[in-house]
Design a protein around this motif. Sequence first.
Motif: not given
Length: 391
Positions: A274-299
């Motif tokens: 099992f390999q733990l990796t960093p939580r993705i909160n900072s990555k979520l800040d980097e990619i920002g918001e999308f107008p479409d939740n489908n695109k957000s979920a995909h990214h």
Amino acid sequence: MKDQEYDFSDIAPYSDSEFHSKMEKLVEEPGFHHVLNYTMPPKDVPALIEELLKIDNKYDFQHQVMFPFLEMLAKTTTSGITLGGVKYMNPSMNYTYITNHRDIVLDASFLNLAFLRRGYPTSEVAIGNNLLIFDWITDLVRLNKSFIVKRNTGLREGLLAARKLSAYIHHCILEKRESVWIAQREGRSKDSSDKTQDSLIKMLAIDGQGSFMDRLKEINLMPVSISYEFDPNDYLKAREFLLKKRNPEFKKSQRDDLFSMETGLLQYKGKVHFQLTPRINSKLDEIGEFPDNNKSAHHVGCLIDQAIHRSYQIFEVNYIAFDILHDTKRFESKYTPEKKEETINYFNSQLDKVDLPDITSEERDYMWEMMLTMYSNPLRNKLKALLGGIE
């Protein structure tokens, strides 16, 4: 929607106040006795039941019963269980561990075993109701800190169940201060090419405060990569591939699911990592918001996939399968000719277990190709994640 609007009693783990009465019921179940007699010497069963009836809370059950049971299982069916990336865990935080899915029963159980060995808190575990074939199985998993994911529902009921599940996971992280485990997709990836379902990400973001990304950041998504050296169910998956090739409408039976659970639980798995990796909160800040939740979920799913793929532990069997499948010697430095011959013999011996009548040579070749594919895909996906290609 707020979690206080929900009654979680039909999906949550049993409370400690319910524990003893549910355990009294469980130990009377013939099916539970059958499992105990199958996994341990029958002469030891009465003493275990006596011990179970003395326990009145989930913590003691996990530490006094499940911990030694899982250690026994690890000793007899693996060549060792390892955990990497512990430095990414903050003891004061709770996480949503989101992982690829290899074994129906043991993915979350062995991860919790790795935590128990270090004195870390275990997580609550998401389990689909499609696997809860008997009432006593439901009781057992809910006594062991599992919560229920309702599947195979109608559209309206499914939407309500998704809202409630999302609310429960947020409730676990923010109110109960419990980490949770959930697989990145419904069911296992039969060819071991793991991909996060967009629908899962959208479910996780239903509840919570703020924007789509804010609601995901609330629950501290931590991708965890699971690697098994050998999959005891590999020949069953090859069999299923062939049955679907013969009949695209083929669907597994409950008996098939039970046998898969039993095989995965009791047969040899080699090394497990099992390999733990960093939580993705900072990555979520980097990619920002999308107008479409489908695109957000995909990214978001792509972020999780990349973290999991990059972190696979690759074994000799994966290198060998890749080279055979692609008719290359690219990774021949990673194994010996003797190991390659041993692995080929292993693949053939597994395929010999497929109990279908009138298998043609072409169908045998097809199952052979699928066996190679499922063992080579973790390496293939890791190369893509690290190098951007597999040339």
